[in-house]
Design an enzyme around this catalytic site. Sequence first.
Site, PDB file in Angstrom:
ATOM      1  N   SER A 243      11.832  -3.667   0.312  1.00  0.00           N
ATOM      2  CA  SER A 243      11.336  -2.850   0.527  1.00  0.00           C
ATOM      3  C   SER A 243      10.940  -1.745  -0.660  1.00  0.00           C
ATOM      4  CB  SER A 243      11.656  -2.076   1.731  1.00  0.00           C
ATOM      5  OG  SER A 243      10.698  -1.019   2.233  1.00  0.00           O
ATOM      6  N   ASP A 358       5.425  -8.454   9.234  1.00  0.00           N
ATOM      7  CA  ASP A 358       5.803  -7.054   8.919  1.00  0.00           C
ATOM      8  C   ASP A 358       4.525  -6.246   9.137  1.00  0.00           C
ATOM      9  OD1 ASP A 358       6.722  -5.095   7.111  1.00  0.00           O
ATOM     10  OD2 ASP A 358       7.536  -6.271   5.584  1.00  0.00           O
ATOM     11  N   HIS A 390       9.879  -7.133   9.053  1.00  0.00           N
ATOM     12  CA  HIS A 390      10.245  -6.295   7.711  1.00  0.00           C
ATOM     13  C   HIS A 390      11.508  -6.689   7.369  1.00  0.00           C
ATOM     14  CE1 HIS A 390       9.402  -3.544   4.759  1.00  0.00           C
ATOM     15  NE2 HIS A 390      10.444  -2.648   4.873  1.00  0.00           N
TER      16      HIS A 390
END
Length: 430
Positions: A243, A358, A390
Amino acid sequence: MNPLSLEDLKVLAQNFVDQFLQADFAAASSRFDDQMKVVFPEVKFQEFWQRFIGPAGNLLRLTVVRTAEMESYRVVFIRCQFERAALDVQIIFNIQGQISGLNLMPAETKYHAPDYVDTSVFHEVDVTVGEGQWALPGTLTLPLDQGPFPGVVLVQGSGPSDRDETIGPNRIFRDLAWGLASQGIAVLRYEKRTFKHAQMFTPELIAQMTVKEEVTDDALLAIQLMCQTPQIDPKQVFLLGHSLGATLAPCIAKQNSKLAGLIIMAGITRPLEDIILDQFTYLNSLAGPMTDEQKTELEALKAKIALVKDPGLSNAVPAKELPLEISADYWLDLRGYSPTETVKKLNIPVLILQGGRDYQVLPEKDFKGWKTALNSRSNAQLKLFPNLNHLFIVGDGKSTPQEYGIEGHMDEAVIYTIAQWIKENMIQLR
C-alpha cells in the site's frame, strides 16, 4: 411490566453500541439506570471512549457473541472488530431493560498460522530499528539452516500499524514473514513510528509530518540493520512495501543503492488525493444510489481535493480544510513525487503484485500505471491475482471494508510468487 426477551436485549445492546461508537454519548448514556448515571456521567463516558475506542481505528464488524444471565440481571456480549483491535463490550441489563453495568475488554484473537507455514524450520529474534527517542521494536524471522540468507524488509501501509500490519483479525505481515521463512528467506518487520510512539506526536509534530517521518526514515534504518545482520547476505536484501509502503518503495530504493530488488504490493501510481476520492465514491455506491447526505459529503471532499491541487497551497492552510484532515506539509511533500518516474530510473529488479478485487488501489488505473512504466524492462515482473483484495486475501464479489474483519490469510500463491522471484533474482556471490 413483562421483562424484555433476550432477543429484544440483543437489539438494544447493538443500538447502544452503535450510538457509543458514533460518539453520541448523550443518547447512549440515556439508557443507563440511575446508579450508572451517577457512576458513569456523560463526561466520563466520553473519556472512556477516547481512551479505549479512539486508537482502535475504524469499525469493521459488530456481532453479538453470546448472552448470559446472573440473578436478576442479563448480559449481552458484543464483539467489535476494529482495524487495529478486537474489543468485547459487556452490557448488563436490569429487569426494566436499563443498562446497569458496562465493561470493555480486549477480545482474544489468537493467530492461526496458514497451512503454507512450517514453524519447525525458522525462529524469531527481537531487534531494534534505529535508536534514541524513535527507536522501534522489530522481529527478525530467520530460517534454521546455515546462512547467509537472502533478506526482505517489510514496509507497511498508511496509518499507525504494528509489525504484523494487523487489520482486524488479519496479520498479513506475519503471514509474509512466516511464509517466506518457511522457504529459506529471512524477513524483518517492525512497528511503525506512528504506532509505537503515538503519544509523542503532538499536534505540532503531526502538522509538520511528511512521509519521511512516517515511513522512509525508518525503512532506511531497517535496511541498514538487515545488511549488518551476520546471518544475512548484504548483497541479497530486498524491500517489500504494501500500500503506502509500496508507493514509497521506489523513493526508499533511490536513497539506498544496496537493495537487490523491490517488491511492490498494491502500490498507487496516481496522486493520493485521487485515490481518496475513488475510495469514497466506491464506498458510497455499495448500498445503491447515493443519498443526499452522501452527495453533500462527496462535494465537500472534492472541494478539499481542489485545495490540495491548487498551486497556491501553503502550510498555512489548516488540516481540517484538507482531505482526511491531513496537514498541508504532508500534501506538499508528496506533490513532487511520482512512483512510476522514480522506479523507471532504478536498475534493480522489480516485482509488482496487485489484487483484482482491490478497491483501494485500482487494477485498471494503478496496476496499469506500473505496467506502462515498466513495459520495456526485462527485469520487471507484474502479476495480477483476480480473486484477491487489498490484503491479498481471497474473496468473492465486490470487496468491502467489512471483509477485513473476517479472519483470512495472504494467499499461498502470493507467498510462492515472491519466494520464487527472490530466488531467481538473488545476486550470486563472486
